[in-house]
Design an enzyme around this catalytic site. Structure first.
Site, PDB file in Angstrom:
ATOM      1  NE  ARG A  22      -0.554   1.938   3.415  1.00 42.27           N
ATOM      2  CZ  ARG A  22       0.693   2.936   3.644  1.00 42.27           C
ATOM      3  NH1 ARG A  22       1.449   2.107   3.931  1.00 42.27           N
ATOM      4  NH2 ARG A  22       0.456   4.093   3.680  1.00 42.27           N
ATOM      5  N   GLY A  23       0.021   2.254  -0.137  1.00 37.46           N
ATOM      6  CA  GLY A  23       0.981   3.631  -0.418  1.00 37.46           C
ATOM      7  C   GLY A  23       1.102   3.833  -1.909  1.00 37.46           C
ATOM      8  NE  ARG A  74      -6.579   0.605  -1.993  1.00 38.72           N
ATOM      9  CZ  ARG A  74      -5.802   1.452  -0.870  1.00 38.72           C
ATOM     10  NH1 ARG A  74      -4.630   0.922  -0.838  1.00 38.72           N
ATOM     11  NH2 ARG A  74      -6.589   2.066  -0.110  1.00 38.72           N
ATOM     12  CG  ASP A 124      -3.520   7.886  -2.088  1.00 33.42           C
ATOM     13  OD1 ASP A 124      -3.308   8.381  -0.972  1.00 33.42           O
ATOM     14  OD2 ASP A 124      -3.016   6.441  -2.325  1.00 33.42           O
ATOM     15  CG  ASN A 171      -2.880  11.561   1.986  1.00 34.68           C
ATOM     16  OD1 ASN A 171      -2.246  10.489   1.248  1.00 34.68           O
ATOM     17  ND2 ASN A 171      -2.679  11.645   3.472  1.00 34.68           N
TER      18      ASN A 171
HETATM   19  O1  MRU Z   1      -4.907   2.998   1.703  1.00 36.16           O
HETATM   20  P1  MRU Z   1      -3.596   3.536   1.810  1.00 36.16           P
HETATM   21  O2  MRU Z   1      -2.912   3.040   3.041  1.00 36.16           O
HETATM   22  O3  MRU Z   1      -2.918   3.018   0.408  1.00 36.16           O
HETATM   23  O4  MRU Z   1      -3.200   5.130   1.788  1.00 36.16           O
HETATM   24  C1  MRU Z   1      -2.007   5.420   1.541  1.00 36.16           C
HETATM   25  C2  MRU Z   1      -2.102   7.137   1.681  1.00 36.16           C
HETATM   26  O5  MRU Z   1      -2.866   7.582   1.974  1.00 36.16           O
HETATM   27  C3  MRU Z   1      -0.647   7.649   1.673  1.00 36.16           C
HETATM   28  O6  MRU Z   1      -0.602   8.966   2.230  1.00 36.16           O
HETATM   29  C4  MRU Z   1      -0.326   7.811   0.287  1.00 36.16           C
HETATM   30  O7  MRU Z   1      -0.581   6.801  -0.568  1.00 36.16           O
HETATM   31  C5  MRU Z   1       1.058   8.271   0.035  1.00 36.16           C
HETATM   32  S1  MRU Z   1       2.184   7.218   0.309  1.00 36.16           S
HETATM   33  C6  MRU Z   1       3.677   7.674  -0.021  1.00 36.16           C
END
Ligand code: MRU
Length: 350
Positions: free
Chosen positions: A51-52, A94, A242, A252
């Site tokens: 994730r991220g 996603r 994101d 985000n």
């Molecule tokens: O649902 P997630 O955990 O994938 O969400 C991630 C975030 O919101 C992060 O802040 C974003 O992807 C930036 S990661 C460098």
């Protein structure tokens, strides 16, 4: 291995395997999963094992390569048809992080460049592209860290939300990059990590990453952000993202926009760290960003020994929100720091 360089997504090409750190098991277990099928890679993205936004893009790039590598196609055209199926499938994992689509489109651009070559040559080219996506991300994050560091002062209190750290990228992270780079140079910060309900990326991942790296980090519940700001403990908020729209509106992790509203109230700069791969100029403003809805059980029972809500209660679980560009002091990219008006400053970066 230093925590800023932890390899959360890597390719074991010899065994046609994607090796990922299972982020759902942190901080209690540090387990690397070996994924060999497209279905496993899709599931790992969907379930937030990987994730991220940047890490999702890297995984998708490798996934597109490994899925195509399996193909028995004997001609370029047949192989391209198989690639497109893999691409479409992985793209459905996603919806919000644009890095997923950015990486898959980049893989498609590469396969189109190889038109007419043999399947073996094309597969090698796809591998090369996927590896390049990961290598570039490490450099991008480091550069974002340098720019972000130029806005901060030694000893400053920094509040962050969710996890935009090393494990969410190839190296360093985005919002956490200045913290790691600072530490390497003796510049230290006091970090406050929002726990980030409901999936607790702040508690499970950011607090873990930073603590392991020896950073001064304090975990707070999401609803404590206001008091730490009011008490003067926070000099800047740093978050990842994101998807950034052309006007600077930024999606985000859910809760980010509330933090930005609080930061505005208390006069604290609110910085978004964004690789260019997360900026979507095709998206005019935040209303165009598809916000992912996640399963109810993430709010009611996940992470708890017993459910924490009545059985059958209605749940609304949007997993991202959009921060209005007016609340964002600057967007920090690998090409420099963009200031409002973002419609002008962001497009100049490309
Ligand atoms: O649902 P997630 O955990 O994938 O969400 C991630 C975030 O919101 C992060 O802040 C974003 O992807 C930036 S990661 C460098």
């Amino acid at each position: 291995m230093e925590n800023q360089a932890i390899q959360s997504v890597i390719l074991d090409d010899e065994n046609s395997t994607l090796v990922i750190l299972d982020q759902t098991l942190l901080p209690n277990e540090k387990i690397f999963l070996r994924l060999t099928s497209q279905n496993q890679i899709w599931e790992a993205i969907y379930s937030l094992r990987v994730r991220g936004a940047p890490a999702i893009g890297i995984a998708a790039g490798y996934g597109a390569y490994l899925g195509t590598k399996e193909s028995k196609a004997e001609t370029y055209d047949e192989l391209y048809e198989d690639f497109k199926k893999v691409k479409e499938y992985l793209a459905s994992s996603r919806p919000t992080a644009v890095n997923l689509f950015w990486a898959l489109d980049r893989m498609e651009t590469r396969i189109l460049k190889e038109k007419g070559k043999t399947p073996v040559e094309v597969k090698n080219a796809l591998k090369d592209e996927a590896e390049t996506i990961r290598e570039e991300d490490a450099k991008v994050c480091e550069t974002i860290g340098e720019y972000a560091l130029s806005l901060l002062k030694d000893g400053m209190g920094i509040l962050t939300h969710c996890n935009a750290g090393a494990i969410a990228t190839a190296k360093y992270g985005t919002a956490l990059a200045p913290i790691y780079l600072g530490k390497e140079r003796g510049v230290n910060f006091k970090v406050y990590a929002d726990e980030t309900r409901p999936l607790l990326q702040g508690a499970r991942l950011t607090a873990w990453e930073l603590k392991e790296a020896g950073v001064d980090v304090a975990l707070i519940c999401d609803n404590m952000a206001s008091i730490v700001m009011k008490e003067g403990k926070i000099g800047a908020v740093l978050v990842g993202c994101d998807r950034v729209a052309a006007n600077g509106d930024t999606a985000n992790k859910i809760g980010t926009s509330g933090v930005a509203i609080l930061a505005k109230h208390y006069g604290i700069p609110f910085y978004v760290c964004a690789p260019l791969s997360t900026i979507d100029l095709k998206c005019a403003h935040g209303d165009d960003i598809h916000i992912e809805l996640r399963p109810d059980e993430e709010v009611t029972s996940k992470w708890y020994e017993k459910p924490m809500a009545p059985q059958g209660v209605k749940v609304y679980n949007p997993c991202f929100d959009v921060t209005d560009n007016k609340l964002i002091s600057a967007i920090i990219t690998e090409k420099g720091i963009a200031y409002p008006p973002y419609n002008e400053s962001l497009s100049k970066l490309f």
